[in-house]
Design a protein around this motif. Structure first.
Motif, PDB file in Angstrom:
ATOM      1  N   LEU A  23       1.251  -1.179   0.209  1.00 33.86           N
ATOM      2  CA  LEU A  23       0.254  -0.412  -0.123  1.00 33.86           C
ATOM      3  C   LEU A  23       0.940   1.523  -0.095  1.00 33.86           C
ATOM      4  O   LEU A  23       0.737   1.996  -0.743  1.00 33.86           O
ATOM      5  N   LEU A  24       1.587   1.428   0.304  1.00 34.24           N
ATOM      6  CA  LEU A  24       2.709   2.595   0.806  1.00 34.24           C
ATOM      7  C   LEU A  24       3.429   2.408  -0.271  1.00 34.24           C
ATOM      8  O   LEU A  24       3.482   3.651  -1.133  1.00 34.24           O
ATOM      9  N   PHE A  25       3.846   1.532  -1.127  1.00 24.63           N
ATOM     10  CA  PHE A  25       4.297   1.498  -2.534  1.00 24.63           C
ATOM     11  C   PHE A  25       3.374   2.251  -3.805  1.00 24.63           C
ATOM     12  O   PHE A  25       4.069   3.189  -4.308  1.00 24.63           O
ATOM     13  N   ALA A  26       1.872   1.544  -3.204  1.00 25.50           N
ATOM     14  CA  ALA A  26       1.470   2.067  -4.307  1.00 25.50           C
ATOM     15  C   ALA A  26       1.009   3.499  -4.145  1.00 25.50           C
ATOM     16  O   ALA A  26       0.903   4.715  -4.774  1.00 25.50           O
ATOM     17  N   ILE A  27       0.832   4.253  -2.557  1.00 28.89           N
ATOM     18  CA  ILE A  27       0.901   5.676  -2.563  1.00 28.89           C
ATOM     19  C   ILE A  27       2.018   6.305  -3.481  1.00 28.89           C
ATOM     20  O   ILE A  27       2.065   7.598  -3.183  1.00 28.89           O
ATOM     21  N   SER A  28       2.728   5.952  -2.591  1.00 31.27           N
ATOM     22  CA  SER A  28       4.378   6.600  -3.239  1.00 31.27           C
ATOM     23  C   SER A  28       4.145   6.833  -5.381  1.00 31.27           C
ATOM     24  O   SER A  28       4.630   7.865  -5.445  1.00 31.27           O
ATOM     25  N   LEU A  29       3.356   5.730  -5.822  1.00 30.82           N
ATOM     26  CA  LEU A  29       3.666   6.354  -6.790  1.00 30.82           C
ATOM     27  C   LEU A  29       2.698   7.578  -7.389  1.00 30.82           C
ATOM     28  O   LEU A  29       2.420   7.658  -8.326  1.00 30.82           O
ATOM     29  N   PHE A  30       1.791   8.327  -6.677  1.00 33.54           N
ATOM     30  CA  PHE A  30       1.368   9.378  -6.429  1.00 33.54           C
ATOM     31  C   PHE A  30       1.760  10.705  -5.746  1.00 33.54           C
ATOM     32  O   PHE A  30       1.150  11.823  -6.268  1.00 33.54           O
ATOM     33  N   LEU A  31       3.241  10.419  -5.465  1.00 30.66           N
ATOM     34  CA  LEU A  31       3.572  12.161  -4.578  1.00 30.66           C
ATOM     35  C   LEU A  31       4.288  12.400  -5.677  1.00 30.66           C
ATOM     36  O   LEU A  31       4.918  11.725  -6.489  1.00 30.66           O
ATOM     37  N   PRO A  32       4.360  13.786  -5.396  1.00 27.55           N
ATOM     38  CA  PRO A  32       5.012  14.388  -6.378  1.00 27.55           C
ATOM     39  C   PRO A  32       6.177  13.990  -6.033  1.00 27.55           C
ATOM     40  O   PRO A  32       7.588  13.177  -5.363  1.00 27.55           O
ATOM     41  N   PRO A  33       7.276  13.978  -7.380  1.00 27.46           N
ATOM     42  CA  PRO A  33       9.033  13.899  -7.189  1.00 27.46           C
ATOM     43  C   PRO A  33       9.916  14.289  -6.421  1.00 27.46           C
ATOM     44  O   PRO A  33      10.711  15.191  -7.010  1.00 27.46           O
ATOM     45  N   LEU A  34       9.611  14.396  -5.131  1.00 26.41           N
ATOM     46  CA  LEU A  34      10.570  14.776  -4.138  1.00 26.41           C
ATOM     47  C   LEU A  34      11.599  13.832  -3.753  1.00 26.41           C
ATOM     48  O   LEU A  34      10.955  12.712  -3.691  1.00 26.41           O
ATOM     49  N   TRP A  35      12.725  14.359  -2.978  1.00 23.48           N
ATOM     50  CA  TRP A  35      13.375  13.591  -2.214  1.00 23.48           C
ATOM     51  C   TRP A  35      12.539  12.599  -1.493  1.00 23.48           C
ATOM     52  O   TRP A  35      13.055  11.097  -1.426  1.00 23.48           O
ATOM     53  N   TRP A  36      12.074  12.981  -0.338  1.00 20.33           N
ATOM     54  CA  TRP A  36      10.722  12.297   0.714  1.00 20.33           C
ATOM     55  C   TRP A  36      10.138  11.169  -0.019  1.00 20.33           C
ATOM     56  O   TRP A  36      10.449  10.320   0.225  1.00 20.33           O
ATOM     57  N   ALA A  37       9.738  11.845  -1.186  1.00 19.78           N
ATOM     58  CA  ALA A  37       8.738  10.294  -1.888  1.00 19.78           C
ATOM     59  C   ALA A  37       9.544   9.116  -2.301  1.00 19.78           C
ATOM     60  O   ALA A  37       9.045   8.090  -2.050  1.00 19.78           O
ATOM     61  N   ARG A  38      10.451  10.034  -3.305  1.00 23.77           N
ATOM     62  CA  ARG A  38      11.142   8.477  -4.132  1.00 23.77           C
ATOM     63  C   ARG A  38      12.376   8.026  -2.319  1.00 23.77           C
ATOM     64  O   ARG A  38      12.182   6.378  -2.971  1.00 23.77           O
ATOM     65  N   MET A  39      12.556   8.810  -0.610  1.00 21.93           N
ATOM     66  CA  MET A  39      12.595   7.807   0.581  1.00 21.93           C
ATOM     67  C   MET A  39      11.427   6.591   0.690  1.00 21.93           C
ATOM     68  O   MET A  39      11.705   6.159   0.940  1.00 21.93           O
ATOM     69  N   VAL A  40      10.360   8.052   0.630  1.00 23.26           N
ATOM     70  CA  VAL A  40       9.430   6.315   0.984  1.00 23.26           C
ATOM     71  C   VAL A  40       8.455   5.075   0.015  1.00 23.26           C
ATOM     72  O   VAL A  40       9.004   4.359   0.102  1.00 23.26           O
ATOM     73  N   ARG A  41       9.435   5.629  -1.425  1.00 24.96           N
ATOM     74  CA  ARG A  41       9.348   4.771  -2.599  1.00 24.96           C
ATOM     75  C   ARG A  41       9.741   3.376  -2.272  1.00 24.96           C
ATOM     76  O   ARG A  41      10.044   2.353  -2.145  1.00 24.96           O
ATOM     77  N   ALA A  42      11.370   3.977  -1.860  1.00 24.02           N
ATOM     78  CA  ALA A  42      12.725   2.659  -1.670  1.00 24.02           C
ATOM     79  C   ALA A  42      12.633   1.493  -0.489  1.00 24.02           C
ATOM     80  O   ALA A  42      12.724   0.943  -0.691  1.00 24.02           O
ATOM     81  N   PHE A  43      12.060   2.306   0.575  1.00 31.23           N
ATOM     82  CA  PHE A  43      11.853   1.564   1.622  1.00 31.23           C
ATOM     83  C   PHE A  43      11.113   0.727   1.460  1.00 31.23           C
ATOM     84  O   PHE A  43      10.706  -0.724   1.766  1.00 31.23           O
ATOM     85  N   ALA A  44       9.405   1.205   0.655  1.00 31.51           N
ATOM     86  CA  ALA A  44       8.462   0.301   0.228  1.00 31.51           C
ATOM     87  C   ALA A  44       8.567  -0.192  -0.496  1.00 31.51           C
ATOM     88  O   ALA A  44       7.799  -1.742  -0.274  1.00 31.51           O
TER      89      ALA A  44
END
Length: 427
Positions: A23-44
């Protein structure tokens, strides 16, 4: 909660962790391309990879996973049941049943002292007696009477048939005459005979015998002679003469009568052992005993009588056998408690017996464990193992999800360090 319910609950928790990472990975796909969003995506992403990898590792232990090229390395426990059986048996043998481990167990617990302490308590001795009484009653109820009767009859008949009665009697008499014991028997006989001669009844019997003899042999003189007086005097003389002879034998250790008795006894023993006539008589007695209907009937009823007595005694509140068992138990316990050398000796003998028996017992038990496990159904064995350790394995999946996510964060940060240091331009 039973083991299956606990396993299912833990599996659901592990699945929830994977679902949260997805779910966290799916949410990260719709986040703005900011560094913290990329961090969330990497974690997921890393958390999902860790969760799936550990799911595969756990499932592959118990069940086949139909993935090309690697499917043959799944269902590890069912496929390797025989290897597991052999290795488990060897582990038990080498770590628990090796001779030194068994001997160390004996030395650590001092079995003789434990037995002494337990039996020395009267309550324990009574408890043991009660158990043995119950065991005895149960055994008497299940024993087949006809089989026991046949065993007793056969054993007695074989024993009688195997004995050389003449030679055995010679050996018994020979043992009884060692150290001049037969002379003691002669002394006792002389004492009894002397006592008998001096009794009034014996003297009266001898006197009457003389009178009767006079009446029969010298009827004419008997009518004119004082036969009653002659009888009494004759009896008195006979008794005094016999007593004098007996006293002489009794007082003289080298009396001719004693030497004759020694010679007679020695000759009699030799004849018992070697004379064919005595041997034939012994065989005749044996045949009589084996063919005697009364003896055979007695042997048949012997077990019934013994069994009846045992059951009556064991069923009584004040059973004599129970009292004997309790007394014997207390005696053993107190004797062991008071005698340190005896305890040490018993422990030493136990160690010697275990040293001799432990390897064979370990080999037997090893084979039994291996054969038993090999006979188990592979699927059922795998299921039982999963029930017992599967709950803990689900935490590997949970930890894999969390650890994978953390590793993803670390890798993301490491990937950003060059840019932050100006080595690589802004991304």
């Amino acid at each position: 909660m039973d083991k299956l319910a606990e396993l299912r609950a833990t599996q659901c928790i592990a699945l929830l962790f994977f679902g949260a990472a997805a779910l966290l990975f799916a949410i990260s796909l719709f986040l703005p391309p900011l560094w913290w969003a990329r961090m969330v995506r990497a974690f997921a992403e890393a958390a999902m990879v860790g969760a799936l990898a550990d799911w595969f590792a756990v499932v592959a232990l118990f069940k086949p996973v139909p993935i090309p090229f690697i499917a043959r390395h799944t269902a590890i426990i069912p496929k390797n049941k025989d290897k597991i059986a052999d290795n488990l048996a060897l582990f038990v043998r080498d770590k628990f049943l090796d001779t030194e481990s068994v001997l160390a167990l004996v030395r650590r617990h001092d079995p003789a002292a434990m037995v002494a302490a337990w039996l020395g308590d009267e309550a324990h001795a009574r408890q043991l007696g009660a158990y043995l009484v119950k065991l005895g009653v149960g055994a008497l109820d299940v024993i087949e009477d006809a089989a026991v009767q046949r065993f007793i009859s056969r054993a007695v008949r074989q024993m009688v048939a195997s004995i050389d009665l003449s030679r055995a009697a010679g050996a018994i008499v020979d043992a009884m005459t060692q150290n001049g014991r037969h002379q003691q028997l002669l002394d006792a006989g002389i004492d009894q005979l002397a006592t008998l001669l001096h009794s009034e009844e014996t003297q009266a019997f001898i006197a009457q015998g003389i009178v009767d003899w006079l009446k029969e042999e010298y009827a004419v003189f008997e009518k004119v002679l004082p036969t009653e007086s002659i009888g009494r005097k004759g009896a008195d003389v006979a008794v005094r003469m016999a007593a004098r002879i007996l006293a002489g034998v009794n007082d003289d250790a080298d009396h001719p009568l004693r030497r004759n008795f020694d010679q007679f006894t020695a000759d009699f023993i030799v004849r018992l052992k070697a004379d064919p006539a005595f041997h034939a008589k012994g065989e005749e007695i044996k045949r009589y005993l084996l063919e005697d209907a009364a003896l055979n009937d007695y042997l048949k009823t012997l077990w019934d009588d013994l069994k009846g007595w045992l059951k009556r005694d064991l069923q009584q509140a004040d059973s004599r056998l129970h009292r004997r068992v309790v007394a014997a138990g207390l005696w053993v316990g107190r004797t062991l408690a008071d005698d340190a050398r005896l305890r040490a000796s018993l422990n030493a003998h136990l160690e010697t017996a275990l040293r001799a028996a432990a390897p064979e017992f370990a080999q037997f038990l090893t084979g039994h464990i291996a054969d038993t496990v090999k006979r188990w159904d592979s699927a059922d064995m795998s299921h039982q193992v999963e029930l017992n350790i599967g709950k803990d394995l689900q935490f590997i999946r949970i930890n894999g999800t969390l650890v994978g996510g953390m590793i993803g964060l670390v890798l993301f940060v490491l990937g950003q360090i060059p840019g932050w240091l100006g080595w690589i331009g802004p991304r």
